[in-house]
Design a protein around this motif. Structure first.
Motif, PDB file in Angstrom:
ATOM      1  N   LEU A 150       0.909  -1.809  -0.184  1.00  0.00           N
ATOM      2  CA  LEU A 150      -0.115   0.287   0.056  1.00  0.00           C
ATOM      3  C   LEU A 150       0.703   1.314  -0.467  1.00  0.00           C
ATOM      4  N   ASN A 151       1.199   2.012  -1.244  1.00  0.00           N
ATOM      5  CA  ASN A 151       1.926   3.474  -1.174  1.00  0.00           C
ATOM      6  C   ASN A 151       0.347   4.715  -1.520  1.00  0.00           C
ATOM      7  N   ILE A 152       1.047   4.553   0.080  1.00  0.00           N
ATOM      8  CA  ILE A 152      -0.588   6.334   0.471  1.00  0.00           C
ATOM      9  C   ILE A 152       0.417   7.529   0.645  1.00  0.00           C
ATOM     10  N   SER A 153       1.819   8.045  -0.158  1.00  0.00           N
ATOM     11  CA  SER A 153       2.717   8.368   0.458  1.00  0.00           C
ATOM     12  C   SER A 153       2.393   9.414  -0.512  1.00  0.00           C
ATOM     13  N   ASN A 154       1.788   9.943  -0.749  1.00  0.00           N
ATOM     14  CA  ASN A 154       1.176  11.205  -1.580  1.00  0.00           C
ATOM     15  C   ASN A 154      -0.071  11.295  -0.821  1.00  0.00           C
ATOM     16  N   ASN A 155      -0.366  11.685  -0.143  1.00  0.00           N
ATOM     17  CA  ASN A 155      -1.159  11.751   0.783  1.00  0.00           C
ATOM     18  C   ASN A 155      -0.683  12.453   1.669  1.00  0.00           C
ATOM     19  N   ILE A 156      -0.241  13.278   1.412  1.00  0.00           N
ATOM     20  CA  ILE A 156       0.915  14.565   2.674  1.00  0.00           C
ATOM     21  C   ILE A 156      -0.422  14.744   3.551  1.00  0.00           C
ATOM     22  N   LEU A 157      -1.528  14.462   3.369  1.00  0.00           N
ATOM     23  CA  LEU A 157      -2.814  15.435   4.381  1.00  0.00           C
ATOM     24  C   LEU A 157      -3.331  14.567   5.404  1.00  0.00           C
ATOM     25  N   LEU A 158      -2.842  13.005   5.694  1.00  0.00           N
ATOM     26  CA  LEU A 158      -3.194  12.187   6.186  1.00  0.00           C
ATOM     27  C   LEU A 158      -2.642  11.532   7.626  1.00  0.00           C
ATOM     28  N   LYS A 159      -4.312  12.286   8.526  1.00  0.00           N
ATOM     29  CA  LYS A 159      -3.392  11.938   9.450  1.00  0.00           C
ATOM     30  C   LYS A 159      -3.699  10.522  10.478  1.00  0.00           C
ATOM     31  N   ASP A 160      -4.999  10.196  10.345  1.00  0.00           N
ATOM     32  CA  ASP A 160      -5.059   8.771  10.414  1.00  0.00           C
ATOM     33  C   ASP A 160      -5.496   7.522   9.042  1.00  0.00           C
ATOM     34  N   LEU A 161      -4.320   6.142  10.258  1.00  0.00           N
ATOM     35  CA  LEU A 161      -4.727   5.696   8.457  1.00  0.00           C
ATOM     36  C   LEU A 161      -5.083   3.750   9.029  1.00  0.00           C
ATOM     37  N   ARG A 162      -6.114   3.518   8.915  1.00  0.00           N
ATOM     38  CA  ARG A 162      -6.880   2.486   9.186  1.00  0.00           C
ATOM     39  C   ARG A 162      -6.739   1.641   8.205  1.00  0.00           C
ATOM     40  N   CYS A 163      -5.488   0.212   8.572  1.00  0.00           N
ATOM     41  CA  CYS A 163      -6.045  -0.090   7.188  1.00  0.00           C
ATOM     42  C   CYS A 163      -5.575  -1.844   7.658  1.00  0.00           C
ATOM     43  N   TYR A 164      -6.330  -2.712   8.703  1.00  0.00           N
ATOM     44  CA  TYR A 164      -6.485  -3.937   9.217  1.00  0.00           C
ATOM     45  C   TYR A 164      -7.489  -4.843   8.664  1.00  0.00           C
ATOM     46  N   ASN A 165      -6.809  -6.141   9.095  1.00  0.00           N
ATOM     47  CA  ASN A 165      -7.125  -7.060   8.869  1.00  0.00           C
ATOM     48  C   ASN A 165      -6.712  -7.394   6.598  1.00  0.00           C
ATOM     49  N   ASN A 166      -6.382  -6.704   6.200  1.00  0.00           N
ATOM     50  CA  ASN A 166      -5.704  -7.200   5.144  1.00  0.00           C
ATOM     51  C   ASN A 166      -4.274  -8.109   4.368  1.00  0.00           C
ATOM     52  N   GLN A 167      -4.431  -8.054   3.436  1.00  0.00           N
ATOM     53  CA  GLN A 167      -2.947  -8.579   3.987  1.00  0.00           C
ATOM     54  C   GLN A 167      -2.043  -8.628   3.097  1.00  0.00           C
ATOM     55  N   LEU A 168      -1.948  -6.983   3.860  1.00  0.00           N
ATOM     56  CA  LEU A 168      -0.557  -6.326   3.344  1.00  0.00           C
ATOM     57  C   LEU A 168       0.522  -6.569   3.299  1.00  0.00           C
ATOM     58  N   THR A 169       1.685  -6.502   2.533  1.00  0.00           N
ATOM     59  CA  THR A 169       3.343  -6.903   2.879  1.00  0.00           C
ATOM     60  C   THR A 169       3.698  -5.609   2.557  1.00  0.00           C
TER      61      THR A 169
END
Length: 170
Positions: free
Chosen positions: A1-20
């Protein structure tokens, strides 16, 4: 998951996936990360200095560098494969859950604001909590502790220390 361009992001919830992978290197404003129950083997949070809450439990992490995250007050890194963990710069730490790892030592001397500690199912031979006088909850079962001194921990209301090798409990 690449969200590094979302520079205003303050809260990230990406649980219960298969992210490596999880690239949050450019998310300087992020203060809350919940990436529980994925397949992460690494997590680089060195640029996330505003981080206050980190829940990265139930992954496959073998290392976790928290040295740049001095604003952290809540950490849950349980159910990983951590063998060492340095929380000496996390002096605001209030809640710390590092249970079910492979930790052999744990230095909590700088964490004087700590109220809740879960360090069960590790390989801890000693646990010095004498500086943690605010501690109210201690869950340290299934380690290799031979002695446990809680005499300074007068605020303690819950203690679970079963399945150790205790010969002294003060």
């Amino acid at each position: 998951l690449n969200i590094s361009n979302n520079i205003l992001l303050k809260d990230l919830r990406c649980y219960n996936n298969q992210l490596t992978t999880l690239d949050i290197s450019n998310n300087m404003l992020i203060y809350y990360i919940e990436c529980i129950n994925n397949q992460l083997t690494t997590l680089d949070i060195s640029n996330n200095t505003a981080l206050e809450t980190l829940a990265c439990n139930s992954n496959q992490l073998t290392a976790l560098d928290l040295s740049a995250n001095t604003a952290l007050h809540t950490i849950n890194c349980s159910v990983n494969q951590l063998t060492t963990l340095d929380v000496s710069t996390n002096t605001l730490l209030n809640y710390f859950h590092c249970g079910n790892n492979q930790l052999t030592t744990l230095d909590l001397s700088a964490n004087t604001k700590l109220h809740i500690l879960h360090c069960y199912i590790n390989q801890l031979g000693t646990l010095d909590i004498s500086a943690n006088t605010a501690l109210t909850y201690l869950n340290c079962y299934s380690n290799q502790l031979t002695a446990l001194d809680v005499s300074n921990n007068t605020a303690l209301t819950y203690l679970n220390c079963y399945s150790n090798q205790l010969t002294a409990l003060d």
